[in-house]
Enzyme design. Structure first.
Site, PDB file in Angstrom:
ATOM      1  CB  SER A  79      -1.025   0.180   1.457  1.00 47.60           C
ATOM      2  OG  SER A  79      -0.672   0.253   2.494  1.00 47.60           O
ATOM      3  CE  LYS A  88      -2.941   2.478   4.487  1.00 47.38           C
ATOM      4  NZ  LYS A  88      -1.689   1.206   4.166  1.00 47.38           N
TER       5      LYS A  88
END
Length: 149
Positions: A70, A107
């Site tokens: 990701s 993230k």
């Protein structure tokens, strides 16, 4: 620099650093040329400790190994080792390790007038809006990534 495993999750495996002394490696402060080397260049040698370079606050620093894709756009790839400092204040655009609804994830933090978001750096993954319904903690800020070549 050695480490001890403290937690293994689906997305990240955490380690604590064990800072060692006396294991400094030789550092050649000449710049490594990707072209033709200069035969006239003198080598300047000094000692370099990765512990001192990568760990600013030993008590608040942890390592985590990335699992997943990701964050590939930010250069964080599967099996990379992250250096995470829990003493750094979270801020917009920082890459953070977060605990979200029972799982750790890494993230980019996006904070604006509409709230807080966890933004992946891969278009195949959705942006996550943090709401009051989430069990959410910003666990630490990524300061460095260690890669194998």
């Amino acid at each position: 620099m050695r480490s001890n495993t403290i937690h293994k999750g689906k997305n990240l495996t955490f380690f604590t650093p064990e800072v060692t002394s006396g294991l400094d490696a030789v550092f050649l402060d000449t710049g490594i040329s990707a072209g033709f080397p200069s035969p006239a260049e003198d080598f300047k040698e000094e000692r370099l400790s990765l512990d001192r370079e990568l760990i600013k606050n030993k008590e608040a620093t942890f390592f985590a190994r990335v699992s997943g894709q990701s964050m590939i756009g930010a250069g964080l790839e599967d099996s990379d080792l992250l250096v995470i400092d829990r003493s750094i204040e979270p801020a917009n655009n920082k890459i953070a390790v977060c605990f979200l609804d029972g799982e750790f994830t890494v993230k980019r933090l996006k904070i604006d007038k509409d709230g807080m978001f966890l933004q992946p750096e891969n278009p195949n993954y959705p942006i996550i809006k943090i709401t009051e319904d989430n069990d959410f903690i910003i666990w630490g800020i990524v300061t460095n990534v260690i890669k194998k070549v």
